[in-house]
Design an enzyme around this catalytic site. Structure first.
Site, PDB file in Angstrom:
ATOM      1  N   LYS A 240       0.838  -1.207   0.000  1.00 43.18           N
ATOM      2  CA  LYS A 240       0.000   0.000   0.000  1.00 43.18           C
ATOM      3  C   LYS A 240       0.871   1.255   0.000  1.00 43.18           C
ATOM      4  O   LYS A 240       0.674   2.166  -0.808  1.00 43.18           O
ATOM      5  CB  LYS A 240      -0.939   0.013   1.210  1.00 43.18           C
ATOM      6  CG  LYS A 240      -1.832   1.252   1.253  1.00 43.18           C
ATOM      7  CD  LYS A 240      -2.572   1.369   2.565  1.00 43.18           C
ATOM      8  CE  LYS A 240      -1.638   1.909   3.602  1.00 43.18           C
ATOM      9  NZ  LYS A 240      -2.247   2.545   4.738  1.00 43.18           N
TER      10      LYS A 240
ATOM     11  N   ASP B 102      -6.306   0.975   0.793  1.00 47.11           N
ATOM     12  CA  ASP B 102      -6.417   1.057   2.247  1.00 47.11           C
ATOM     13  C   ASP B 102      -7.834   0.642   2.624  1.00 47.11           C
ATOM     14  O   ASP B 102      -8.597   0.167   1.779  1.00 47.11           O
ATOM     15  CB  ASP B 102      -6.067   2.463   2.748  1.00 47.11           C
ATOM     16  CG  ASP B 102      -7.085   3.517   2.336  1.00 47.11           C
ATOM     17  OD1 ASP B 102      -8.044   3.212   1.590  1.00 47.11           O
ATOM     18  OD2 ASP B 102      -6.930   4.674   2.774  1.00 47.11           O
TER      19      ASP B 102
END
Length: 195
Positions: free
Chosen positions: A104, A122
């Protein structure tokens, strides 16, 4: 949402990398409160690499998991200096080799700094994508990422990442989505099912 960009405050790739590492399971608002003093004390990867963990910790003690994040920041800075000449790398494998940098975080750097077609997933992106119907039955952030990258035009992926995050943060909230003030109800699977 014509202006869709990160809410983290930064002036260069190193600062964004630090801020994104600190933002894991922490609000951008809290990160933005601690980074000005942190960046003043450690304005470069070299400065942070030269510091001890005991010197870094006081600047980040108010974020979530400060011990782990202090260790990650120190390790990231050392590796940036030793292996990348103090420059934030521009490929996912090199980014993910840095302490504290997962997929991420690497995708945020690729999208924001290098304007690459990288989709950082996320909790907001994961939730909103499934609710709206951009994904169906995704069980992991990686399956969500792959579905979004496959179906969103490459040139808007960096902006789409922020659209989804901001929509999830301010409209399509986890506990109480604000459907009456959402502009996507005509196409939203969640709204169609629950209205």
């Amino acid at each position: 949402m014509p202006v869709a960009e990160t809410e983290l405050h930064y002036d260069n790739p190193y600062q964004l990398l630090v801020a994104v590492i600190l933002s894991a399971q922490c609000t951008d608002k809290r990160v933005n409160m601690v980074t000005p003093a942190l960046f003043e004390a450690f304005p470069t990867p070299q400065a942070m690499a030269a510091a001890s963990m005991e010197e870094i910790f006081p600047y980040v003690k108010s974020v979530s998991y400060p011990n782990n994040k202090t260790r990650s920041l120190k390790g990231m800075a050392c590796k940036l200096v030793e292996e990348f000449g103090g420059e934030v790398p521009s490929d996912i494998d090199s980014l993910m080799s840095l302490p504290g940098v997962g997929r991420k975080t690497a995708n945020v750097i690729l999208a924001v700094v290098y304007n690459r077609a990288a989709m950082a997933v996320d909790t907001h992106v994961f939730r909103v994508s499934e609710r709206i119907g951009l994904t169906t039955g995704s069980k992991t952030p990686l399956t969500t990422e792959k579905a979004l990258v496959k179906n969103i035009p490459e040139d808007i992926i960096p902006k789409a990442h922020h659209w989804l995050i901001l929509h999830g943060r301010y409209v399509c909230k986890a506990r109480k989505p604000d459907c009456p003030n959402c502009g996507l109800t005509d196409v939203c699977r969640f709204y169609q099912k629950n209205s």
